[in-house]
Write a protein that holds these residues in place. Structure first.
Motif, PDB file in Angstrom:
ATOM      1  N   THR A   4       0.816  -1.194   0.000  1.00 25.21           N
ATOM      2  CA  THR A   4       0.000   0.000   0.000  1.00 25.21           C
ATOM      3  C   THR A   4       0.854   1.250   0.000  1.00 25.21           C
ATOM      4  O   THR A   4       0.424   2.303  -0.467  1.00 25.21           O
ATOM      5  CB  THR A   4      -0.949   0.007   1.210  1.00 25.21           C
ATOM      6  N   ALA A   8       0.231   4.052  -2.682  1.00 27.44           N
ATOM      7  CA  ALA A   8       0.078   5.457  -2.328  1.00 27.44           C
ATOM      8  C   ALA A   8       1.127   6.311  -3.026  1.00 27.44           C
ATOM      9  O   ALA A   8       0.853   7.417  -3.477  1.00 27.44           O
ATOM     10  CB  ALA A   8       0.174   5.623  -0.816  1.00 27.44           C
ATOM     11  N   LEU A  11       0.200   6.710  -6.617  1.00 26.98           N
ATOM     12  CA  LEU A  11      -0.933   7.621  -6.708  1.00 26.98           C
ATOM     13  C   LEU A  11      -0.469   9.064  -6.619  1.00 26.98           C
ATOM     14  O   LEU A  11      -0.810   9.899  -7.451  1.00 26.98           O
ATOM     15  CB  LEU A  11      -1.925   7.318  -5.585  1.00 26.98           C
ATOM     16  N   VAL A  83      -6.503   2.799  -8.014  1.00 31.21           N
ATOM     17  CA  VAL A  83      -6.096   3.230  -6.677  1.00 31.21           C
ATOM     18  C   VAL A  83      -6.754   4.559  -6.345  1.00 31.21           C
ATOM     19  O   VAL A  83      -6.848   5.450  -7.193  1.00 31.21           O
ATOM     20  CB  VAL A  83      -4.559   3.402  -6.583  1.00 31.21           C
ATOM     21  N   SER A  84      -7.197   4.708  -5.099  1.00 28.84           N
ATOM     22  CA  SER A  84      -7.758   5.990  -4.684  1.00 28.84           C
ATOM     23  C   SER A  84      -7.378   6.273  -3.239  1.00 28.84           C
ATOM     24  O   SER A  84      -7.228   5.363  -2.421  1.00 28.84           O
ATOM     25  CB  SER A  84      -9.284   6.003  -4.835  1.00 28.84           C
ATOM     26  N   SER A  85      -7.212   7.540  -2.952  1.00 27.55           N
ATOM     27  CA  SER A  85      -6.897   7.999  -1.604  1.00 27.55           C
ATOM     28  C   SER A  85      -7.508   9.383  -1.455  1.00 27.55           C
ATOM     29  O   SER A  85      -7.081  10.335  -2.119  1.00 27.55           O
ATOM     30  CB  SER A  85      -5.387   8.052  -1.376  1.00 27.55           C
ATOM     31  N   ASP A 200      -2.246  -0.593   8.023  1.00 28.32           N
ATOM     32  CA  ASP A 200      -2.750   0.265   6.955  1.00 28.32           C
ATOM     33  C   ASP A 200      -4.043  -0.247   6.328  1.00 28.32           C
ATOM     34  O   ASP A 200      -4.523   0.309   5.348  1.00 28.32           O
ATOM     35  CB  ASP A 200      -1.697   0.448   5.868  1.00 28.32           C
ATOM     36  N   ASP A 223      -6.985   3.635   4.278  1.00 30.09           N
ATOM     37  CA  ASP A 223      -6.922   5.041   3.857  1.00 30.09           C
ATOM     38  C   ASP A 223      -6.688   5.130   2.360  1.00 30.09           C
ATOM     39  O   ASP A 223      -7.203   6.013   1.684  1.00 30.09           O
ATOM     40  CB  ASP A 223      -5.805   5.762   4.608  1.00 30.09           C
ATOM     41  N   THR A 224      -5.878   4.211   1.853  1.00 30.34           N
ATOM     42  CA  THR A 224      -5.712   4.042   0.410  1.00 30.34           C
ATOM     43  C   THR A 224      -6.453   2.774   0.018  1.00 30.34           C
ATOM     44  O   THR A 224      -6.254   1.724   0.620  1.00 30.34           O
ATOM     45  CB  THR A 224      -4.228   3.896   0.031  1.00 30.34           C
ATOM     46  N   THR A 225      -7.357   2.860  -0.959  1.00 32.08           N
ATOM     47  CA  THR A 225      -8.056   1.673  -1.440  1.00 32.08           C
ATOM     48  C   THR A 225      -7.530   1.343  -2.828  1.00 32.08           C
ATOM     49  O   THR A 225      -7.214   2.238  -3.616  1.00 32.08           O
ATOM     50  CB  THR A 225      -9.575   1.901  -1.511  1.00 32.08           C
ATOM     51  N   ALA A 226      -7.421   0.072  -3.111  1.00 27.90           N
ATOM     52  CA  ALA A 226      -6.816  -0.321  -4.385  1.00 27.90           C
ATOM     53  C   ALA A 226      -7.286  -1.699  -4.824  1.00 27.90           C
ATOM     54  O   ALA A 226      -7.539  -2.579  -3.999  1.00 27.90           O
ATOM     55  CB  ALA A 226      -5.297  -0.319  -4.262  1.00 27.90           C
TER      56      ALA A 226
END
Length: 255
Positions: A4, A8, A11, A83-85, A200, A223-226
């Motif tokens: 992750t 991140a 990203l 990926v999104s944060s 995480d 917190d970061t999804t992927a």
């Protein structure tokens, strides 16, 4: 999991093109190997079913160990990531091999970029939207359709690293415990689903039960999804350097 942190990092870099030009205002063909999901027929069907049952019956740590070994031995693969944060997000599709070749695209809300990598050299061709996210002085030096030449270790191409990604599969040790949560189908291939939780967030790993036990998908929630999907194991990856008149060196974009 460092996975992750890689997500991140990619990203942050992809949304700012920071590795090549600075933020605005403020890393040949290959020999094919059998791919996961190949079907068995006739007398081999029972053997395949038995193999599936045998893999699923193994302890979770042994399954992830086999998945890691399979990925480390793969000659090449294609990776799709989403990926999104927070308010930021990036998607990409990259084909890569162990010889250091990589090609594909990465995109974020405002634009996309073509990525090429061969050994220690990378080329990134941003579209108009991507150019707008770059430092204005640097972007002014780049013509639309031009490739920005950089080092093979630029963060923007950090996902062109098969070995590094394989090393992030949890081994079931203390702090990396893995549990089985069932089976699902990934792109037509049966997979056993494993889960691990760290500081995480929670990660699910989908491992092929038929043929070579490749990891077919990983989903991380935190917190970061992927979501990372792997396919085309063993397919050749060919990268051709862009013509010199279509390239600008990243060193020329710095003040």
């Amino acid at each position: 999991m460092r996975t992750t942190r890689l997500l991140a990092g990619a990203l942050a870099c992809a949304t700012a093109v920071a590795c090549l030009a600075g933020c605005s205002d403020d890393k040949k063909s290959t020999t094919a190997t059998p791919s996961a999901g190949s079907s068995a027929s006739g007398s081999n069907a029972e053997e395949t079913e038995a193999a599936e049952s045998a893999l699923e019956a193994l302890p979770p740590a042994e399954i992830t160990a086999k998945a890691k070994a399979a990925l480390l031995q793969a000659a090449s693969l294609t990776m799709e990531l989403d990926v999104s944060s927070g308010s930021q997000g990036v998607k990409g599709k990259l084909s890569m091999d162990k010889s250091g070749h990589c090609s594909g695209t990465m995109s974020t809300g405002g634009g996309s970029a073509e990525i090429l990598k061969s050994g220690d050299t990378s080329w990134v061709k941003p579209d108009a939207g991507y150019l707008k996210m770059m430092d204005s002085k640097a972007a002014a030096k780049v013509k639309l359709g031009q490739y920005i030449k950089g080092g093979g270790d630029d963060d923007l191409v950090s996902f062109c690293d098969m070995t590094g990604f394989a090393e992030e599969i949890p081994d079931g040790s203390v702090g990396n415990e893995v549990t089985k949560v069932g089976t699902e189908t990934v792109n037509g291939a049966r997979a056993v689903v494993l889960s691990t939780t760290a500081d995480d967030g929670q990660t699910s790993i989908y491992v092929a039960t038929e043929g070579i036990p490749y990891p077919l998908k990983m989903i991380h929630k935190g917190d970061t999804t992927a979501t990372v999907t792997l396919s085309d194991f063993g397919k050749s990856v060919t990268v051709k350097a862009p013509p010199a008149d279509q390239v600008i060196d990243s060193s020329q974009l710095k003040d």
